[in-house]
Design a protein around this motif. Sequence first.
Motif, PDB file in Angstrom:
ATOM      1  N   ILE A  34       0.801  -1.185   0.259  1.00  0.00           N
ATOM      2  CA  ILE A  34      -0.019   0.435   0.393  1.00  0.00           C
ATOM      3  C   ILE A  34       0.998   1.364  -0.184  1.00  0.00           C
ATOM      4  N   GLU A  35       1.244   2.454  -1.452  1.00  0.00           N
ATOM      5  CA  GLU A  35       1.521   3.463  -1.007  1.00  0.00           C
ATOM      6  C   GLU A  35       0.887   4.894  -1.080  1.00  0.00           C
ATOM      7  N   SER A  36       1.443   5.190  -0.685  1.00  0.00           N
ATOM      8  CA  SER A  36       1.026   6.952  -0.926  1.00  0.00           C
ATOM      9  C   SER A  36       0.879   7.135  -2.894  1.00  0.00           C
ATOM     10  N   ILE A  37      -0.240   7.573  -2.927  1.00  0.00           N
ATOM     11  CA  ILE A  37       0.368   8.565  -4.048  1.00  0.00           C
ATOM     12  C   ILE A  37       0.318  10.279  -4.167  1.00  0.00           C
ATOM     13  N   GLU A  38       0.447  11.090  -5.366  1.00  0.00           N
ATOM     14  CA  GLU A  38       0.637  12.589  -5.341  1.00  0.00           C
ATOM     15  C   GLU A  38      -0.550  13.353  -5.393  1.00  0.00           C
ATOM     16  N   PRO A  39      -0.629  14.336  -3.839  1.00  0.00           N
ATOM     17  CA  PRO A  39      -2.082  14.455  -3.693  1.00  0.00           C
ATOM     18  C   PRO A  39      -2.687  14.883  -4.863  1.00  0.00           C
ATOM     19  N   HIS A  40      -4.006  14.777  -4.804  1.00  0.00           N
ATOM     20  CA  HIS A  40      -4.776  15.239  -5.628  1.00  0.00           C
ATOM     21  C   HIS A  40      -6.263  15.208  -5.389  1.00  0.00           C
ATOM     22  N   ALA A  41      -7.269  15.367  -5.850  1.00  0.00           N
ATOM     23  CA  ALA A  41      -8.498  16.240  -5.631  1.00  0.00           C
ATOM     24  C   ALA A  41      -9.550  15.148  -5.448  1.00  0.00           C
ATOM     25  N   GLY A  42      -9.851  14.902  -4.587  1.00  0.00           N
ATOM     26  CA  GLY A  42     -11.726  14.326  -4.409  1.00  0.00           C
ATOM     27  C   GLY A  42     -10.696  13.419  -3.423  1.00  0.00           C
ATOM     28  N   VAL A  46      -4.903   5.212  -3.009  1.00  0.00           N
ATOM     29  CA  VAL A  46      -4.180   4.843  -2.252  1.00  0.00           C
ATOM     30  C   VAL A  46      -3.343   3.970  -3.897  1.00  0.00           C
ATOM     31  N   TRP A  47      -1.942   3.617  -3.752  1.00  0.00           N
ATOM     32  CA  TRP A  47      -1.526   2.799  -5.060  1.00  0.00           C
ATOM     33  C   TRP A  47      -1.532   1.266  -4.274  1.00  0.00           C
ATOM     34  N   VAL A  48      -2.006   0.378  -4.676  1.00  0.00           N
ATOM     35  CA  VAL A  48      -2.162  -0.881  -3.621  1.00  0.00           C
ATOM     36  C   VAL A  48      -2.187  -2.215  -4.695  1.00  0.00           C
ATOM     37  N   SER A  49      -1.456  -3.226  -4.293  1.00  0.00           N
ATOM     38  CA  SER A  49      -1.130  -4.166  -5.045  1.00  0.00           C
ATOM     39  C   SER A  49      -1.563  -5.354  -4.283  1.00  0.00           C
ATOM     40  N   ASN A  75     -11.285  -9.325   9.563  1.00  0.00           N
ATOM     41  CA  ASN A  75     -10.126 -10.954  10.749  1.00  0.00           C
ATOM     42  C   ASN A  75      -9.957 -11.066   9.560  1.00  0.00           C
ATOM     43  N   GLY A  76      -7.728 -12.301   9.809  1.00  0.00           N
ATOM     44  CA  GLY A  76      -7.303 -12.677   9.655  1.00  0.00           C
ATOM     45  C   GLY A  76      -6.734 -12.122   8.270  1.00  0.00           C
ATOM     46  N   ALA A  77      -7.649 -10.956   8.091  1.00  0.00           N
ATOM     47  CA  ALA A  77      -6.860 -10.792   6.113  1.00  0.00           C
ATOM     48  C   ALA A  77      -5.809 -10.073   6.464  1.00  0.00           C
ATOM     49  N   VAL A  78      -4.661 -10.138   7.259  1.00  0.00           N
ATOM     50  CA  VAL A  78      -3.185  -9.702   7.191  1.00  0.00           C
ATOM     51  C   VAL A  78      -2.746 -10.996   7.462  1.00  0.00           C
ATOM     52  N   SER A  79      -2.195 -11.548   6.264  1.00  0.00           N
ATOM     53  CA  SER A  79      -1.467 -12.902   6.763  1.00  0.00           C
ATOM     54  C   SER A  79      -0.375 -12.616   6.098  1.00  0.00           C
ATOM     55  N   GLY A  80       1.553 -12.584   6.423  1.00  0.00           N
ATOM     56  CA  GLY A  80       2.224 -13.126   5.723  1.00  0.00           C
ATOM     57  C   GLY A  80       2.949 -11.500   5.361  1.00  0.00           C
ATOM     58  N   LEU A  81       3.865 -10.852   5.027  1.00  0.00           N
ATOM     59  CA  LEU A  81       4.421  -9.580   4.762  1.00  0.00           C
ATOM     60  C   LEU A  81       3.406  -8.754   3.957  1.00  0.00           C
ATOM     61  N   LEU A  82       3.559  -7.893   4.617  1.00  0.00           N
ATOM     62  CA  LEU A  82       2.443  -6.771   3.624  1.00  0.00           C
ATOM     63  C   LEU A  82       3.305  -5.044   4.202  1.00  0.00           C
ATOM     64  N   ARG A  83       3.601  -4.434   3.232  1.00  0.00           N
ATOM     65  CA  ARG A  83       4.349  -3.503   2.728  1.00  0.00           C
ATOM     66  C   ARG A  83       3.654  -2.309   2.882  1.00  0.00           C
ATOM     67  N   PHE A  84       4.088  -0.997   3.989  1.00  0.00           N
ATOM     68  CA  PHE A  84       2.409   0.080   3.222  1.00  0.00           C
ATOM     69  C   PHE A  84       3.525   0.948   4.072  1.00  0.00           C
ATOM     70  N   GLY A  85       3.336   2.013   2.751  1.00  0.00           N
ATOM     71  CA  GLY A  85       3.787   3.511   3.298  1.00  0.00           C
ATOM     72  C   GLY A  85       5.455   3.175   3.087  1.00  0.00           C
ATOM     73  N   GLY A  86       6.335   1.905   3.144  1.00  0.00           N
ATOM     74  CA  GLY A  86       7.632   1.916   2.693  1.00  0.00           C
ATOM     75  C   GLY A  86       8.309   0.965   4.321  1.00  0.00           C
ATOM     76  N   MET A  87       7.106   0.917   4.935  1.00  0.00           N
ATOM     77  CA  MET A  87       7.175  -0.345   5.898  1.00  0.00           C
ATOM     78  C   MET A  87       7.156  -1.284   6.226  1.00  0.00           C
ATOM     79  N   TYR A  88       7.455  -2.763   6.564  1.00  0.00           N
ATOM     80  CA  TYR A  88       7.162  -3.472   6.584  1.00  0.00           C
ATOM     81  C   TYR A  88       6.587  -4.292   7.608  1.00  0.00           C
ATOM     82  N   PHE A  89       4.986  -5.207   7.005  1.00  0.00           N
ATOM     83  CA  PHE A  89       4.591  -5.414   8.489  1.00  0.00           C
ATOM     84  C   PHE A  89       4.435  -7.102   8.222  1.00  0.00           C
ATOM     85  N   HIS A  90       4.867  -7.840   9.924  1.00  0.00           N
ATOM     86  CA  HIS A  90       4.655  -9.560  10.007  1.00  0.00           C
ATOM     87  C   HIS A  90       4.109  -9.159  10.714  1.00  0.00           C
ATOM     88  N   CYS A  91       3.084 -10.299  11.159  1.00  0.00           N
ATOM     89  CA  CYS A  91       2.028 -10.447  12.441  1.00  0.00           C
ATOM     90  C   CYS A  91       1.726  -9.322  12.611  1.00  0.00           C
TER      91      CYS A  91
END
Length: 140
Positions: A34-42, A46-49, A75-91
């Motif tokens: 999940i990455e931020s994108i340039e400022p925009h109206a509306g 985010v950019w997501v893969s 519930n239980g949606a986040v498993s494995g590794l997630l990159r969010f805003g330049g940080m990595y999340f696990h557990c």
Amino acid sequence: MKNPLVTGGVSHLPAKALSCTKCRTSDRLSLETIESIEPHAGELMVWVSYTCLGCEASYAHNAAFRDVAAVLNRNGAVSGLLRFGGMYFHCGEPMAFAQSSARSVYAPMTTEDVDDGLLDVYLKTRVIQCRCGFRMELPA
């Protein structure tokens, strides 16, 4: 604000729904980045893969932040590794910096001691780890 990376001054592409086009569902999605994108109206976007756990199809596109949050809040949606805003999340927690090192990328093709005159190439890396013990090595 107009996207400076898109020619012709076209603003950001519209958000797409998070869904697997093959399975025609959003029930088995695993978010990867999940990455931020340039400022925009509306609406906030985010950019997501993500990958569908049912058929292993992968997707990446702009998405409404509220749709991404809905997937994250399952519930239980986040498993494995997630990159969010330049940080990595696990557990479900951010991974912390553990150490740095330099690794040789040259691997000899033989076990014999041969001086072939090649210079060793080193890659600086950093190790991050989770509270559970999961570790990952990244280029520094």
